[in-house]
Design a protein around this motif. Structure first.
Motif, short mmCIF file in Angstrom:
data_model
loop_
_atom_site.label_atom_id
_atom_site.label_comp_id
_atom_site.label_asym_id
_atom_site.label_seq_id
_atom_site.Cartn_x
_atom_site.Cartn_y
_atom_site.Cartn_z
N SER A 4 -17.44 48.25 -22.04
CA SER A 4 -16.50 49.22 -22.58
C SER A 4 -16.10 50.25 -21.52
CB SER A 4 -17.10 49.87 -23.83
OG SER A 4 -16.12 50.55 -24.57
N ARG A 5 -15.92 51.49 -21.91
CA ARG A 5 -15.36 52.49 -21.00
C ARG A 5 -16.18 52.74 -19.73
NH1 ARG A 5 -11.48 55.37 -22.52
NH2 ARG A 5 -12.09 54.68 -24.59
N PRO A 6 -17.51 52.94 -19.83
CA PRO A 6 -18.26 53.18 -18.59
C PRO A 6 -18.16 52.00 -17.61
CG PRO A 6 -19.61 53.67 -20.51
CD PRO A 6 -18.37 53.03 -21.02
N LYS A 30 -9.52 40.36 -15.12
CA LYS A 30 -8.58 41.14 -15.93
C LYS A 30 -8.94 42.62 -15.91
CE LYS A 30 -5.74 38.11 -17.63
NZ LYS A 30 -4.29 38.20 -17.43
N ALA A 31 -10.23 42.91 -15.98
CA ALA A 31 -10.67 44.31 -16.00
C ALA A 31 -10.30 44.99 -14.69
CB ALA A 31 -12.17 44.38 -16.25
N ALA A 75 -9.97 38.44 -25.03
CA ALA A 75 -10.76 38.53 -23.80
C ALA A 75 -10.02 39.33 -22.72
CB ALA A 75 -11.09 37.13 -23.28
N ASP A 76 -8.70 39.29 -22.76
CA ASP A 76 -7.92 40.01 -21.75
C ASP A 76 -7.83 41.51 -22.04
OD1 ASP A 76 -7.52 37.68 -20.48
OD2 ASP A 76 -5.39 37.46 -20.98
N ASP A 100 -13.57 48.87 -30.40
CA ASP A 100 -14.19 49.16 -29.10
C ASP A 100 -14.15 50.66 -28.85
OD1 ASP A 100 -14.85 49.47 -26.42
OD2 ASP A 100 -13.27 48.17 -25.64
N TYR A 144 -23.98 46.93 -20.91
CA TYR A 144 -24.40 45.73 -21.62
C TYR A 144 -25.11 44.73 -20.70
CZ TYR A 144 -24.25 41.77 -24.81
OH TYR A 144 -24.59 40.72 -25.62
N GLU A 146 -17.79 44.43 -16.98
CA GLU A 146 -16.58 43.95 -17.67
C GLU A 146 -16.80 43.78 -19.16
OE1 GLU A 146 -18.71 42.18 -16.11
OE2 GLU A 146 -18.80 40.12 -16.87
N LYS A 147 -18.06 43.98 -19.63
CA LYS A 147 -18.36 43.92 -21.06
C LYS A 147 -18.96 45.23 -21.55
CE LYS A 147 -16.88 39.89 -21.89
NZ LYS A 147 -15.81 39.71 -22.89
N VAL A 190 -10.11 43.34 -24.59
CA VAL A 190 -11.25 44.00 -25.22
C VAL A 190 -12.47 43.83 -24.32
CG1 VAL A 190 -12.68 44.13 -27.28
CG2 VAL A 190 -10.27 43.53 -27.50
N TYR A 191 -13.06 44.95 -23.90
CA TYR A 191 -14.13 44.86 -22.91
C TYR A 191 -15.51 45.15 -23.51
CZ TYR A 191 -10.27 44.23 -19.80
OH TYR A 191 -9.15 43.72 -19.20
N ILE A 192 -15.80 44.47 -24.61
CA ILE A 192 -17.16 44.42 -25.14
C ILE A 192 -17.43 42.95 -25.50
CG2 ILE A 192 -17.31 46.81 -25.99
CD1 ILE A 192 -16.57 45.81 -28.77
N PRO A 193 -18.69 42.57 -25.66
CA PRO A 193 -18.98 41.15 -25.95
C PRO A 193 -18.40 40.73 -27.30
CG PRO A 193 -20.97 42.35 -25.33
CD PRO A 193 -19.91 43.37 -25.56
N ASP A 247 -18.03 56.56 -28.47
CA ASP A 247 -17.49 57.22 -27.29
C ASP A 247 -16.61 58.39 -27.72
OD1 ASP A 247 -16.35 57.94 -24.94
OD2 ASP A 247 -16.08 55.89 -24.24
N ARG A 297 -26.28 53.21 -29.51
CA ARG A 297 -25.36 53.68 -28.50
C ARG A 297 -24.31 54.49 -29.24
NH1 ARG A 297 -20.89 50.42 -27.87
NH2 ARG A 297 -19.52 51.08 -26.20
N SER A 306 -12.68 37.78 -17.56
CA SER A 306 -12.88 39.17 -17.98
C SER A 306 -12.98 40.09 -16.77
CB SER A 306 -14.15 39.29 -18.82
OG SER A 306 -14.02 38.52 -19.98
#
Lengths: 261, 214
Positions: free
Chosen positions: B197-199, B23-24, A65-66, A35, B152, B194-195, A68-71, A257, A254, B20
């Motif tokens: 990433s950083r932004p 949690k975020a 899921a808790d 990520d 996303y 929440e999907k 990692v904040y990408i699909p 980062d 994309r 998600s």
């Protein structure tokens, strides 16, 4: 750019043809690293079959899921609507179905009806059909294989892809069994043959050995995304390098980062 | 409630995966709770309405959980309110996806199909063009203001408000598609922070900050 992580008993492993597995790390740690490096999505493939380990996988999905904040997609062993439900409720964004969907195509319909097509990835393992009898080589078609490439089905890959999309698959994860593990690059003819017949996103997989191979998958194969495993796990290449190579080749990506923590 | 740790109610009406978002928000310093308790929702510093799937099914589930009035009251209360994806769509008056299911009517306007052309749904990362760059929700999403903001998306419809001044951000997807909205205390995104990433996490962090200050 989608790194793929094979998991068993809650650990990421790397191996050749499901043997000689080497521990490649913690799924959450690797997921976070990818990520931060700019991975667009993740795919976790559960390569174990025992029911004890399945429970571990659900726990892993919850952990991922808790943190990692990408699909992310979870595949391997999704045989029933209930299996899919368990993974999606645990926090997976999508599930990928393979063998069970070939054996019972309604599975795709059932998952799509309850969760939407965007949650259903149809994974297809395809191999070039060789006319052995007259030793005439490749006949120009591909056959669907099951059980991680061990079991031929006699089903034409292009027909199956078309059918899977009709049934509600929202995405195709296309692996060339001829190229998987070879590091010789994608089977670009296969990729192109599939991307021209379906109008859902196609992820090319199988055979990546260099960053140029990833570019080829998009530019020549027409893939919407590219998947690779081994070139990333041991630090041989970083996801960011793959993004840079694609951008340099004129592919809209994309960017990684630059402010990664 | 501890100062600096705002209570944020993430409305739990029994659909899909809402962990998600919760949690975020927790990771950004909020006391974020998945809840269907009207008392807790009324006490929260901020309220989040998530949503995935079909508009009609989500509206039915929201009503079935008795949370449509709670959501409406929270949006009308002036407290910070965030709608995400179908949660954003439900804030509109109606949707072309299901004409039999009226929305909450918080943002006057209709949810419409993305104009024909590109693959539907849009299921990908895309770059935001900010219409309200000074909105506190957009603060420091990227380190360099010149950097593009990639987020996303998974959607087939988008919100078209009666007043286009409400559109806070757009993306290009065949045509210009509305991606975020601001109406008084209500902020809503078609994309999934929440999907993203950083932004995306920074945007949720901005929401936590707004709740802390409120």
């Amino acid at each position: 750019m989608i790194p793929c992580l094979d998991v068993t008993a809650g650990r990421v492993v790397k191996g050749t043809n499901f043997v000689d597995l080497v521990d490649a790390g913690d799924p959450v740690e690797l997921g976070c690293r990818y990520d931060a490096e700019g991975a667009d999505e993740l795919v976790f493939l559960d390569i174990t079959a025992s029911s004890d380990d399945r429970a571990t996988t659900v726990e892993m999905v919850r952990n991922v899921a808790d943190h990692v904040y990408i699909p992310f997609t979870v595949g391997g062993g999704i045989r029933t609507l209930e299996n899919a439900r368990t993974m999606l409720r645990a926090g997976a964004d999508k599930v990928s179905v393979n063998t069970a969907a070939v054996q019972r195509p309604e599975l795709i319909e059932e998952i799509a009806a309850e969760f939407g097509s965007q949650c259903v990835v149809c994974a297809i393992d395809a191999k070039r059909r060789i006319e052995e009898e007259r030793d005439r080589g490749w006949d120009g078609t591909w056959e669907v294989y099951l059980h991680g490439g061990r079991t031929p089905t006699g089903i034409d890959a292009i027909e199956w892809v078309t059918r899977a999309v009709e049934l509600g698959a929202g995405e195709i994860l296309l692996t060339s069994m001829d190229r998987d593990g070879t590091r010789a690059g994608f089977d670009l003819e296969l990729t192109a043959a599939v991307t021209t017949v379906v109008d859902v996103p196609v992820i090319a997989s199988g055979g990546v050995g260099t960053l140029d191979h990833l570019v080829d998958g998009v530019v020549e194969g027409g893939a919407d995304a590219v998947l690779a495993a081994s070139i990333f796990h041991f630090g041989e290449h970083r996801v960011a390098d793959a993004k840079t190579a694609m951008a340099a080749a004129g592919v809209t990506v994309r960017p990684a980062d630059s402010s990664a923590d | 409630m501890t100062t600096g740790t705002p209570l944020i109610a993430v409305l739990d009406y029994g659909i899909g995966n809402l962990h998600s978002a919760q949690k975020a928000l927790a990771r950004q310093g909020a006391d974020a709770r998945l809840t269907a308790d009207p008392g807790l929702i009324a006490d929260a510093a901020g309220v989040v309405l998530p949503g995935v799937g079909a508009f009609g099914a989500c509206m039915d589930a929201l009503r079935g959980a008795g949370l449509d009035e709670a959501a409406h009251a929270a949006a009308a209360s002036g407290r910070p309110f965030l709608g995400i994806c179908v949660g954003m769509q439900m804030l509109f008056t109606a949707s072309e996806e299901d004409s039999a299911a009226p929305g909450l009517g918080v943002i006057p306007g209709a949810v419409q199909w993305i104009p024909a052309g590109p693959k539907i749904p849009q299921m990908q990362w895309n770059r935001l063009a900010l219409e309200h760059p000074d909105d506190p929700m957009f603060e420091r999403l990227v380190d360099d203001p010149a950097d593009p903001i990639w987020v996303y998306f998974v959607h087939s419809l988008h919100g078209v408000p009666d007043d286009d001044g409400v559109v806070a951000a757009t993306v290009e997807y065949g045509s210009t598609v509305n991606a975020a909205f601001r109406l008084h205390n209500v902020f809503a995104t078609q994309f999934h922070p929440e999907k993203s990433s950083r932004p995306g996490l920074r945007l949720l962090g901005n929401f936590v900050d707004v709740c802390t200050r409120a």
